[in-house]
Design a protein around this motif. Structure first.
Motif, short mmCIF file in Angstrom:
data_model
loop_
_atom_site.label_atom_id
_atom_site.label_comp_id
_atom_site.label_asym_id
_atom_site.label_seq_id
_atom_site.Cartn_x
_atom_site.Cartn_y
_atom_site.Cartn_z
N ILE A 59 50.11 32.62 28.97
CA ILE A 59 49.85 31.18 28.82
C ILE A 59 50.11 30.79 27.37
CG2 ILE A 59 48.20 30.96 30.73
CD1 ILE A 59 45.98 30.88 28.54
N ASP A 60 50.44 29.50 27.16
CA ASP A 60 50.74 29.01 25.80
C ASP A 60 49.46 28.94 24.97
OD1 ASP A 60 53.37 28.69 26.53
OD2 ASP A 60 53.11 26.58 27.11
N ALA A 61 49.64 29.02 23.66
CA ALA A 61 48.51 28.82 22.75
C ALA A 61 48.08 27.35 22.82
CB ALA A 61 48.91 29.18 21.33
N ALA A 163 41.55 38.06 32.47
CA ALA A 163 42.64 37.47 31.68
C ALA A 163 42.15 36.23 30.93
CB ALA A 163 43.82 37.12 32.59
N ALA A 164 41.35 35.40 31.60
CA ALA A 164 40.83 34.18 30.96
C ALA A 164 39.97 34.55 29.76
CB ALA A 164 40.03 33.36 31.97
N TRP A 165 39.09 35.53 29.95
CA TRP A 165 38.21 35.95 28.84
C TRP A 165 39.05 36.47 27.66
CZ3 TRP A 165 34.73 34.06 31.96
CH2 TRP A 165 33.39 34.02 31.60
N GLU A 240 41.33 18.51 29.47
CA GLU A 240 42.46 18.65 30.40
C GLU A 240 43.35 19.85 30.07
OE1 GLU A 240 43.06 17.14 33.27
OE2 GLU A 240 44.86 18.41 33.45
N SER A 241 43.62 20.11 28.78
CA SER A 241 44.51 21.23 28.46
C SER A 241 43.86 22.58 28.77
CB SER A 241 44.97 21.16 27.00
OG SER A 241 43.84 21.10 26.14
N ASP A 242 42.53 22.67 28.67
CA ASP A 242 41.82 23.89 29.10
C ASP A 242 42.06 24.11 30.60
OD1 ASP A 242 40.60 23.99 26.57
OD2 ASP A 242 38.77 22.99 27.28
N ASP A 247 44.65 26.61 35.26
CA ASP A 247 45.31 26.48 36.56
C ASP A 247 46.59 27.31 36.59
OD1 ASP A 247 45.23 24.86 39.15
OD2 ASP A 247 47.31 24.55 38.45
N SER A 248 47.34 27.24 35.49
CA SER A 248 48.59 27.99 35.42
C SER A 248 48.32 29.50 35.46
CB SER A 248 49.31 27.55 34.14
OG SER A 248 50.15 28.55 33.69
N LEU A 249 47.30 29.93 34.73
CA LEU A 249 46.93 31.35 34.73
C LEU A 249 46.50 31.78 36.14
CD1 LEU A 249 46.34 34.02 33.26
CD2 LEU A 249 44.13 33.06 32.53
N GLY A 250 45.69 30.96 36.75
CA GLY A 250 45.19 31.26 38.09
C GLY A 250 46.31 31.39 39.12
N ARG A 251 47.29 30.49 39.03
CA ARG A 251 48.43 30.56 39.95
C ARG A 251 49.17 31.89 39.82
NH1 ARG A 251 50.28 25.42 41.86
NH2 ARG A 251 49.02 23.79 40.92
#
Lengths: 511, 319
Positions: A59-61, A163-165, A240-242, A247-251
């Motif tokens: 994911i992007d920074a 991954a999120a953590w 929103e950007s969080d 969402d992108s990571l989850g997909r």
């Protein structure tokens, strides 16, 4: 006329009493937002289940918290908070949405756990993944299907949160309540960095996994996920950007798990009548007995005969945990077990009936794996676990349960052992006999695996979990649908299977 | 075989003779049920035993009429002792406690038997208009019933009953012509409390985490055309009943029913009651009911037989 007046008064009074009795029933666990017992700062370094690295999905920074883009997002959040439009959603999802998605999965299992009705000519139609909306609707969420669904949902959630953590602490975007102290969080605050949104990861992973497993519910599931994401902004948790990063990571995470699901053997678990008959022939030649469905009209194939060939999560191979053969019908050991069933049926106590029904979890319900997910939920809330820890409990629990299911189904169709109603002529039961062989008991295997694993996580509850597993096992004897040896072998196998899961969990870096 | 026919012939002969004798020697005693329009006099007591034999081999799964070979024919028998007492000329009370047995001819599910619900009804004569051509009467009935044993309602369709407390209020209207012909209609509302199951999760349009199930309230409308014949020694009646649940879910496809279901039913029925003079105070009841339409319910055929005995407690004490 006086009597009439009294009568009318009585009617009115009783009416009021009756109406005030009706109430709304809980549709899930009721809990207030709680302070997590810990935030697991090293959670991003735990060993994932399928991901090969915690950066497998990139994911992007995030933009800086001093950027105009971020400030605009905070502004949008403030508007959302002041509108109060998401109050119900915030109250529903709470601060541990893992619990809610687990409940949604249980509800879908219950909704789809219906066996096909016979055609007018006495044949049976079968659900088809290719045409899910043609009756019988796909899927038939029987226990093997349901426990697999729970396993994919929760393992994908765990890897998503690992991954999120990882990214949270890599990018270290502070929580909203720190970047703008005028924003009040709807939940007890913690020091978890906010990017990406762990909630949005959960929503996306859960949506994509459950939509694939329950295709007719795609819209219902999407609505739930969208509502959850909106509630995260309105609760003052994520901008929103969080959310979009989550969402992108989850997909990306869900794709990894759905790839495994497409090749785990499930699509071949329901076999043709010819294959099913050959299993019966083999069992008859090898053991001298066979199982046949006893319904009218007879169902030509049992539930998921090749489920025992599915890919295991933690057990090296299914043969290593296959129980020894059951006693032959007519043998002394068999007669002893059959006599026990007859004695119980003839003298059934209210308490035995209650236990049989309590653990029945039959057609139209969330199945025994669903029951144990509920037990886990209660304890996750009791011990105030954060979403990552909760996901870990569900992931390993459901891997243990599915491995138990795979092993149990291997034994069921390998031994092909007849049910009490087949081998005991005229025997009547208080529970419906399921459409698969008797040995070993699925309830016993699932329950022992679940209780053993949960005892590792919640050692203080071990006595209670073990008692529940034994009661669940015993319930099948009271119901008249299993012999005691079915149950004992199932309990033993389930315990053995969970030990493999525990070994895996011990080395995941979370302890 | 021949002697069996002979015995049957003798029996029928005896029956006809009994009826003939009875017709010749008439009694005017009346007894009652919660939905009829009969009242007893003050201090009169009526003891009754009713037997019902209810069978069905088709049922409505939601609105779909179907058979289920794993049930085959479902039989429900009901032995109902009943006591009615005239507190005043206008106010009667009725108590009953049925003993129910169920069984299924197909499949392997065990039938059950036991006492079902204890019920008490009070019937009040609200209005009595006597005209030269006949009479018009209005009655109000209030009833309450509750399970007498710990039977499991969540064992459908073999359950003994719905396991709920029920409060019912009924209004009955009747016009009777001097010829003995009468028309009767009634409307009732049945308030039902919840029922307790032995599981704490069930699906009723959504997943519910509770062991308590709502049992839908129900309205019931019935109408009957009847006649008193042979100087009121025979009561003959044909009627129809319609029950409409006020809420509830449908049985899902190929799933078992449960107490939350919306159970609707329409039936037609015929009823015969005979008051033999030579057994003063006695009456014999025979009934037939056929369910025609329904939802989440069996397409029942019900045969009813019964015996009632009525006497005045005062008179006996006085004697």
């Amino acid at each position: 006329m006086k009597t009439l007046k009294y009568t009318l008064f009585l009617i009115t009074l009783l009416t009021v009493l009756f109406i005030s009795c009706s109430k709304d029933y809980p549709t899930g666990s009721e809990f207030d937002p709680y302070t997590f017992s810990g935030t697991d700062q090293n959670g991003g370094e735990w060993k994932p289940i399928l991901l090969t690295s915690n950066e497998q999905i990139i994911i992007d920074a995030p933009s800086s918290t001093t950027s105009d883009a971020y400030k605009a997002e905070l502004g949008a959040m403030k508007t959302a908070i002041s509108s109060n439009a998401e109050a119900d959603a915030i109250a529903y999802w709470g601060n541990n949405p893992i619990v809610r998605w687990n409940e949604i999965a249980r509800e879908l299992a219950a909704k789809y756990n219906l066996t096909p009705a016979p055609n007018a000519d006495g044949t049976y139609p079968a659900p088809s993944a290719a045409k899910p909306d043609v009756y019988p609707y796909f899927p038939f969420a029987h226990p093997p299907y349901a426990c697999r669904a729970f396993a994919y949902l929760s393992t994908a959630q765990l890897d998503g949160l690992i991954a999120a953590w990882h990214y949270k602490y890599k990018f270290n975007r502070p929580a909203v309540h720190i970047t703008d102290n005028t924003i009040k969080s709807a939940f007890p605050t913690n020091d978890l960095p906010s990017y990406p949104s762990d909630g949005a990861v959960i929503a996306a992973v859960s949506r994509d996994i459950l939509s694939a497993l329950f295709p007719l519910e795609k819209q219902y599931i999407k609505d739930k996920a969208d509502e959850m994401k909106r509630s995260l902004i309105a609760a003052g948790i994520n901008v929103e950007s969080d959310i979009s990063a989550g969402d992108s990571l989850g997909r990306g995470i869900a794709k990894v798990f759905l790839k495994r699901a497409s090749t785990d053997g499930m699509s071949k678990a329901q076999v043709s009548k010819a294959v099913s008959d050959s299993l019966r022939t083999v069992a008859l030649a090898r053991f001298g007995w066979e199982w046949s469905n006893q319904e009218s009209p007879q169902r030509p194939v049992g539930i998921a005969p090749f489920y025992g060939k599915l890919k295991l999560w933690s057990v090296p191979n299914v043969e290593s945990v296959r129980p020894l053969p059951p006693p032959a019908p007519g043998s002394a050991d068999f007669n002893k077990a059959a006599d026990e069933l007859k004695t119980i049926a003839a003298n059934l106590t209210n308490e035995q009936r209650r236990i049989a029904n309590w653990w029945s979890d039959g057609l139209g319900t969330y199945t025994p794996p669903g029951h144990w997910n509920r037990v886990a939920t209660d304890n996750i809330i009791k011990y105030k676990m954060n979403p990552l820890r909760s996901a870990r409990v569900f992931a390993y629990l459901n891997m243990a349960i599915q491995d138990a299911g795979i092993s149990c189904w291997d034994a069921k169709y390998y031994y092909h052992y007849p049910r009490p109603i087949q081998s005991m002529i005229g025997f009547k039961t208080i529970l419906g006999t399921p459409n698969f062989p008797s040995y070993t008991s699925g309830h016993s295997t699932f329950s022992a695996a679940a209780a053993t694993f949960l005892s590792y996580i919640f050692p203080a509850e071990k006595t209670q979990f073990d008692a529940m597993a034994h009661e669940a096992s015993e319930s099948r004897i009271y119901g008249g649908i299993h012999f005691r040896f079915d149950c004992e072998a199932g309990l033993e196998a389930g315990k053995k299977i969970a030990e493999f899961t525990i070994q895996k969990a011990i080395t995941d870096g979370s302890n | 075989m021949y002697s069996a026919i002979l015995r049957l012939g003798n029996f029928i002969g005896l029956l006809f003779m009994t009826i003939f004798v009875a017709l010749a020697t008439l009694s005017k005693t009346e007894a009652q049920t919660p939905s009829d329009a009969l009242m007893m006099k003050k201090s009169e007591l009526c003891i009754a035993a009713l037997y019902q034999h209810d069978t069905w081999d088709h049922y409505w799964e939601g609105t779909l009429l179907r058979e289920n070979l794993n049930i085959g024919t479902l039989t429900r028998t009901n032995v109902m002792p009943m006591i009615a007492y005239g507190i005043t000329e206008r106010l009667n009370v009725i108590l009953s406690l049925p003993y129910v047995s169920t069984s299924a001819s197909g499949g392997q599910m065990a039938g059950v038997s036991g006492f079902q619900d204890f019920s008490i009804f009070a019937k009040y004569k609200i209005l009595n208009l006597e005209k030269t051509s006949g009479s018009f009467q209005t009655f109000g009935t209030v009833g309450y019933s509750l399970p007498a044993t710990s039977y499991l309602s969540d064992y459908m369709p073999l359950n003994l009953g719905l396991g709920t407390n029920e409060l019912s209020a009924r209004v009955i209207m009747k016009y009777e012509h001097n010829s003995g012909l009468y028309l009767r209609g009634s409307f009732a509302y049945l308030y039902r409390t919840t029922t307790e199951t032995e599981r704490d999760y069930y699906y009723a349009d959504k997943g519910i985490y509770s062991s308590t199930m709502d049992v839908p309230n129900t309205t019931t409308v019935d109408g009957a055309l009847g006649a008193w014949l042979f100087d009121r020694s025979i009561q003959l009646e044909v009627g129809a009943v319609k029950n409409t649940a006020q809420s509830g879910d449908d049985i899902r496809r190929q799933n078992a029913p449960q107490p939350t279901n919306k159970m609707n039913m329409s039936n037609v029925n015929a009823y015969l009651r005979f008051f033999p003079k030579f057994f003063s105070g006695f009456s014999i009841i025979a009934g037939y009911t056929q369910v025609l339409e329904g939802r989440n319910i069996g397409k029942s055929t019900i045969l009813t037989g019964g015996l009632t005995y009525q006497f005045s407690t005062k008179k006996q004490i006085a004697q």
